[in-house]
Design an enzyme around this catalytic site. Structure first.
Site, mmCIF file in Angstrom:
data_model
loop_
_atom_site.group_PDB
_atom_site.id
_atom_site.type_symbol
_atom_site.label_atom_id
_atom_site.label_comp_id
_atom_site.label_asym_id
_atom_site.label_seq_id
_atom_site.Cartn_x
_atom_site.Cartn_y
_atom_site.Cartn_z
ATOM 1 N N HIS A 134 0.797 -1.231 0.000
ATOM 2 C CA HIS A 134 0.000 0.000 0.000
ATOM 3 C C HIS A 134 0.831 1.284 0.000
ATOM 4 O O HIS A 134 0.553 2.218 0.756
ATOM 5 C CB HIS A 134 -0.960 -0.001 1.188
ATOM 6 N N HIS A 207 -9.659 2.096 0.447
ATOM 7 C CA HIS A 207 -9.600 0.923 1.327
ATOM 8 C C HIS A 207 -10.724 0.931 2.370
ATOM 9 O O HIS A 207 -10.487 0.631 3.540
ATOM 10 C CB HIS A 207 -8.223 0.882 1.996
ATOM 11 N N GLU A 338 -11.738 -3.762 -2.965
ATOM 12 C CA GLU A 338 -10.878 -2.692 -3.486
ATOM 13 C C GLU A 338 -10.694 -2.860 -4.989
ATOM 14 O O GLU A 338 -10.082 -3.835 -5.428
ATOM 15 C CB GLU A 338 -9.512 -2.751 -2.799
HETATM 16 C C1 BGC Z 1 -4.580 -6.562 1.708
HETATM 17 C C2 BGC Z 1 -4.454 -7.319 3.009
HETATM 18 C C3 BGC Z 1 -4.048 -6.361 4.080
HETATM 19 C C4 BGC Z 1 -5.108 -5.270 4.159
HETATM 20 C C5 BGC Z 1 -4.792 -4.236 5.205
HETATM 21 C C6 BGC Z 1 -5.612 -5.497 1.870
HETATM 22 O O1 BGC Z 1 -5.708 -4.747 0.700
HETATM 23 O O2 BGC Z 1 -4.895 -7.395 0.638
HETATM 24 O O3 BGC Z 1 -3.499 -8.363 2.904
HETATM 25 O O4 BGC Z 1 -3.936 -6.997 5.319
HETATM 26 O O5 BGC Z 1 -5.203 -4.633 2.918
HETATM 27 O O6 BGC Z 1 -3.525 -3.799 5.103
#
Ligand code: BGC
Length: 374
Positions: A134, A207, A338
């Site tokens: 991210h 998110h 997402e």
């Molecule tokens: C990911 C997860 C992660 C979550 C929070 C999601 O987009 O696929 O693996 O734990 O985000 O970080």
């Protein structure tokens, strides 16, 4: 005129045209309001409230471009938020796992926290085991966005951020603009635009964690999900795609017709946390998923221009954070849908490219639409 700015003006013009009918009948009440919400890095943080004529309310902060709540009425007419989160800034600064935030420069994981582009290896922060997740240590979810209200009679907010060349290891100055708007059909529309001065990977998403029941007292295991995808991208033990694109048919990943999330979840080690390859025909907006909940009578439909959807069942939620309704956010009390490009695309030549080049325009749109059965 700056191209991003021009495209914002153009989209506001279209929203204005679409809303002109309802504007004639609505009272002079502002459809978007702004209040001070605290301070981060010496910069003032705001909370914006967008409201439509149905009384549906979305609150968004310029800290991380975070959608903090999405309040709609359930089948009994009682309002509650279908997005988990907090009513004050403080818990967001304790770094919850990206609740409601804008994610960039690259949503999801990049394997071994590095990629090669035009003969150069770019090293990123390894903030998730050996991988980068991210956007790195201080991704777009932790920065203060410059916020503007295009027109107080329209529930729309424009957020802008310039990610400098080298920030979090990524090349090029990236000018990003995100416009959130709320329609009178209870659609939260998110439009992403970006331009760069050097080739760079770009993968932007939001998110938000949904629980359509409106309370973290209920898990999401009884909610029903449909994903219009015949394929998904399997992952290795560190959640990096293996590079394969596999059919969902005959596997727990088959959501081609509505299925309770809890039905097959135990067959997937750790729970769902995968990218579905959407059955898209072209780059136009398409309905790609629908989630429904019998407790509240709500349905959430998702439309997007993006090729992938990360469906994550809140597997790492451990009760550390308390939702606004006072309930601990435990495993499976919320889920994410997402819209995105596939994880690790910069290292997977067979995946659709995520490289944005100078002179090109990144443009993606996603709509989250809520309906309620009475
Ligand atoms: C990911 C997860 C992660 C979550 C929070 C999601 O987009 O696929 O693996 O734990 O985000 O970080």
């Amino acid at each position: 005129m700056n191209k991003i700015y021009f495209s914002i003006i153009l989209s506001i013009f279209f929203i204005n045209c679409n809303n002109s009918q309802s504007n004639k009948t609505t009272a002079a009440k502002d459809m978007i309001t702004k209040k001070s919400w605290g301070e981060v890095d010496g910069k003032e943080v705001y909370l914006f409230t967008l409201e439509n004529k149905n009384g549906t309310i979305v609150t968004i902060s310029n800290y991380g471009g975070t959608v903090t709540s999405f309040v709609t009425k359930d089948k009994n007419g009682n309002p509650s938020s279908i997005i988990i989160g907090f009513d004050s800034l403080q818990p967001y600064l304790q770094q919850p796992p990206y609740f409601g935030a804008l994610i960039g420069r690259y949503a999801n994981r990049i394997g071994d926290a590095k990629f090669n582009l035009n003969g150069i290896t770019y090293k990123l922060a390894d903030n998730n085991g050996k991988n980068s997740l991210h956007g790195g240590l201080k991704g777009f979810d932790k920065v203060i966005w410059n916020a503007t209200i295009p027109d107080k009679n329209i529930p729309a907010l424009t957020l802008q951020y310039v990610s400098k060349d080298g920030e979090e290891g990524y090349p090029g100055n990236l000018h990003v603009s995100v416009q959130y708007s709320l329609s009178d059909n209870d659609e939260l529309r998110i439009e992403y635009n970006a331009e760069t001065d050097k080739a760079t990977p770009v993968n932007l998403t939001n998110h938000s964690y949904f629980n359509l029941s409106g309370s973290a007292a209920n898990t999401i295991l009884d909610e029903k999900l449909m994903i219009d995808a015949d394929h998904y991208t399997p992952v290795d033990t560190s959640l990096i795609p293996t590079g394969e694109i596999k059919p969902v048919k005959g596997t727990p990943f088959d959501f081609t017709s509505p299925k309770k999330i809890g039905k097959d979840i135990d067959l997937v080690k750790g729970g769902y946390d995968h990218n579905w390859v959407l059955n898209i025909k072209d780059t136009s907006m398409q309905k790609v998923a629908a989630l429904s909940d019998s407790i509240s009578g709500r349905t959430l439909e998702i439309f997007t221009t993006q090729p992938g959807l990360q469906f994550y069942t809140g597997n790492f939620l451990d009760g550390k954070f308390i939702n606004r309704d006072g309930k601990p956010l435990l495993i499976h009390t919320a889920l994410c849908l997402e819209t995105q490009h596939f994880p690790d695309s910069p290292n997977k030549p067979n995946f659709p490219s995520t490289i944005l080049k100078p002179g090109e325009k990144y443009h993606e749109v996603t709509i989250y639409k809520v309906k309620t059965n009475n």
